[in-house]
Scaffold this motif. Structure first.
Motif, PDB file in Angstrom:
ATOM      1  N   THR A 166      59.296  17.942   5.514  1.00  0.00           N
ATOM      2  CA  THR A 166      58.773  17.147   6.620  1.00  0.00           C
ATOM      3  C   THR A 166      57.255  17.251   6.665  1.00  0.00           C
ATOM      4  O   THR A 166      56.559  16.261   6.895  1.00  0.00           O
TER       5      THR A 166
ATOM      6  N   ASP B 299      51.976  10.651   4.803  1.00  0.00           N
ATOM      7  CA  ASP B 299      51.907   9.569   5.765  1.00  0.00           C
ATOM      8  C   ASP B 299      50.499   9.477   6.349  1.00  0.00           C
ATOM      9  O   ASP B 299      49.935   8.391   6.485  1.00  0.00           O
TER      10      ASP B 299
ATOM     11  N   GLN C 239      58.804  11.517  15.469  1.00  0.00           N
ATOM     12  CA  GLN C 239      58.339  12.897  15.599  1.00  0.00           C
ATOM     13  C   GLN C 239      56.935  12.950  16.188  1.00  0.00           C
ATOM     14  O   GLN C 239      56.636  13.819  17.002  1.00  0.00           O
ATOM     15  N   ARG C 240      56.110  12.004  15.787  1.00  0.00           N
ATOM     16  CA  ARG C 240      54.769  12.002  16.363  1.00  0.00           C
ATOM     17  C   ARG C 240      54.807  11.747  17.863  1.00  0.00           C
ATOM     18  O   ARG C 240      53.910  12.139  18.595  1.00  0.00           O
TER      19      ARG C 240
ATOM     20  N   GLY D  46      59.145   9.719  11.019  1.00  0.00           N
ATOM     21  CA  GLY D  46      57.813  10.274  11.220  1.00  0.00           C
ATOM     22  C   GLY D  46      57.219   9.782  12.532  1.00  0.00           C
ATOM     23  O   GLY D  46      56.613  10.542  13.290  1.00  0.00           O
TER      24      GLY D  46
ATOM     25  N   VAL E 124      59.623   6.667   7.414  1.00  0.00           N
ATOM     26  CA  VAL E 124      58.485   6.190   8.199  1.00  0.00           C
ATOM     27  C   VAL E 124      58.853   6.184   9.677  1.00  0.00           C
ATOM     28  O   VAL E 124      58.108   6.659  10.532  1.00  0.00           O
TER      29      VAL E 124
ATOM     30  N   PHE F  85      55.845  15.129   3.990  1.00  0.00           N
ATOM     31  CA  PHE F  85      55.927  13.726   4.374  1.00  0.00           C
ATOM     32  C   PHE F  85      54.837  13.378   5.374  1.00  0.00           C
ATOM     33  O   PHE F  85      54.157  12.349   5.245  1.00  0.00           O
ATOM     34  N   ALA F  86      54.651  14.254   6.336  1.00  0.00           N
ATOM     35  CA  ALA F  86      53.645  13.981   7.367  1.00  0.00           C
ATOM     36  C   ALA F  86      52.259  13.862   6.736  1.00  0.00           C
ATOM     37  O   ALA F  86      51.458  13.015   7.131  1.00  0.00           O
TER      38      ALA F  86
ATOM     39  N   MET G 159      58.890  23.154  11.594  1.00  0.00           N
ATOM     40  CA  MET G 159      58.917  21.922  10.763  1.00  0.00           C
ATOM     41  C   MET G 159      59.145  22.300   9.298  1.00  0.00           C
ATOM     42  O   MET G 159      58.481  23.189   8.773  1.00  0.00           O
TER      43      MET G 159
END
Lengths: 305, 305
Positions: free
Chosen positions: B5, B12, A270-271, A267, A264, B8-9, B1
DNA sequence: TGAAAATAGTTGCTTTAAGCAACTATATAT
DNA sequence: ATATATAGTTGCTTAAAGCAACTATTTTCA
């Protein structure tokens, strides 16, 4: 596009996406866990030191119902409840080894479903999908709850040390800072400790300190937000403050390390534009290394990326 | 990416969006209708001539449960059930005047919630949000169900006339085509009638015919998909076929008209690149006029728009 | 400092949402 | 012409979740 048309498009998308999610969930329903149990396990897995009332907040469910579900999961030896030392009313939740195992299976299953959803999209299309979701998310997250206050400490307080203690236990940090080392960071004009308060209560913290071996670089450490205050943009606010400070001091890059199971958190980085980089320290617990350029980049350079 | 990943994104994002939608729904819960009743009313409102078993498909619920909910809504004088002439087992659902009124209120409420969600986004950000949602949707819709077959008719059959009849009744069309006029379109090499079949059964149709007063332009009319076959990309497949045909015949633009209460249809046209244009005919029932450029446009021209 | 108010969690009871299975009536297939 | 499928209904049951009253702590504040 007119306002009414936009609103229609959004409602329409919501219906569409709800239907898609519904499909994913229908199949998830293979026996062992109800949807809500699955969400509970996920939250406990993703948030160390979660309590029942945190869950109430996150899942938006009745306390009594949560109590019962937790009791059931505990009886099934998937969840552990430990009475908190700080407040003996609350129980800190964690997964047992069996729970971790089930969670891993659930995650695999869920990932496979997403993989199926992506079936038929090529690499470039997948990138576009993820990028668009990112845009949506960042736009809808933009509205920060204004109750979050960020402050750069001028002296070390007991509250901060307690919060750090909590962080160490939650993440399982081996090498801990001494109060003296914290004070040093606080006193360093090129470094600092930031804290976040929500309605006057401390809910998060983070350090920034320079890396002597890497000129122009500074490192973010000990970024932590209490479970009860997650999802309110506290981490973002802390990072905003640190980035502004770092820019002001002329730093060009911010580094940080993490563990690959803190997905989490990763993530979130990365955002915000952090990208993977080479290992830059010898912290044996760190497995992920990230870096963000904070110097103003000329637009042309940005375009190229 | 990396693939992991990305997955996951997406997971999320799903959690994030589910939470956001949950917030919207919680507040929707002000008494009169359950969430499911609201969805049912919406579907009946948006899809003329819907039947209970269509609802079963769209909402993914048990037939018995739907039967009961419909009975309740009917007793409350919000929904009408008319025995179908074609198949006396099924009841065609429609909203009563009171139902329309409630639905309007629900829509207003829902729009207001979206408006609140958009609070704090400026015009440019809203555009970006809607555009990104559009990208997500088009990527996830891309996988067409391959069972849909499209065909340009070479002669008029009873099946098509029945389907048109259904269309007239559903949309409330005043001026109906005679079998002769349909045959004329079928026989015109620059026009045509397309039908869509799903597992061999006819489920949708559309005309294309040129507009004498507007050189280079062709018009799409009578685009209709049976309620039982909605959400499977049938309309898209029909439009795809028509656009390919129109391009092949050298047409530059496709026009169509609609009624502003057919919002789902209009949303679909917009996602395909149709944009509002001036009234181009004197059809008194039409209130919305759309046009799409189908000639290959040089990239520069596209950018400018 | 000590009583009142707030918070964390539990437990008994109730409501609501939704499924299952057996049934009727009509339609379609062989 | 009979078997099979489909649309919808109804009785019964289960699962999900809320409400309210309760205990045990902790916090607040007069």
């Amino acid at each position: 596009m007119s306002g009414a048309t936009q609103i229609f498009a959004i409602r329409d998308f919501n219906r569409f996406y709800t239907a898609r999610l519904g499909l994913l969930r229908k199949r998830h329903l293979d026996g062992e866990f109800s949807l809500t149990e699955g969400r509970m396990l996920y939250e406990i897995w993703a948030n160390p030191r979660l309590t029942a009332s945190n869950l109430r907040g996150v899942l938006g469910l009745d306390a009594g119902y949560i109590s019962r579900l937790l009791a059931s999961l505990t009886k099934r030896k998937l969840v552990r409840q430990a009475v908190s030392k700080a407040d003996s009313r609350e129980r800190l939740l964690s997964l047992t080894q069996a729970g971790e195992k089930k969670m891993a299976a659930l995650n695999r299953q869920s990932e496979q479903q997403i993989e199926e959803l992506l079936q038929g999209l090529n690499g470039e299309e997948r990138e576009r999908l993820v990028a668009s979701l990112g845009v949506v998310r960042s736009l809808l997250t933009a509205q920060k709850s204004s109750e979050v206050q960020i402050e750069r400490l001028s002296e070390v307080t007991g509250e901060v040390l307690d919060l750090l203690q909590e962080y160490y236990e939650a993440v399982g940090v081996m090498v801990r800072d001494t109060p003296e080392s914290v004070r040093e960071i606080v006193d360093d004009p090129d470094a600092g400790v930031w804290i976040a308060t929500l309605n006057g209560k401390i809910v998060g913290c983070a350090y920034l300190h320079s890396l002597p071996s890497m000129p122009g670089a500074t490192e973010c450490k000990r970024l932590y937000v209490r479970p009860s205050a997650r999802g309110k943009g506290v981490a973002h606010a802390l990072l905003d403050a640190q980035e502004a400070f770092a820019k002001g001091r002329g730093f060009k890059r911010i580094y940080l390390d993490s563990k690959d199971d803190l997905r989490v958190a990763i993530g979130l980085y990365q955002r915000r534009g952090f990208v993977a980089c080479e290992r830059y320290n010898d912290n044996p617990q760190a497995t992920v290394f990230l870096m963000k350029e904070i110097a103003e980049t000329p637009k042309k350079a940005l375009r190229r990326s």
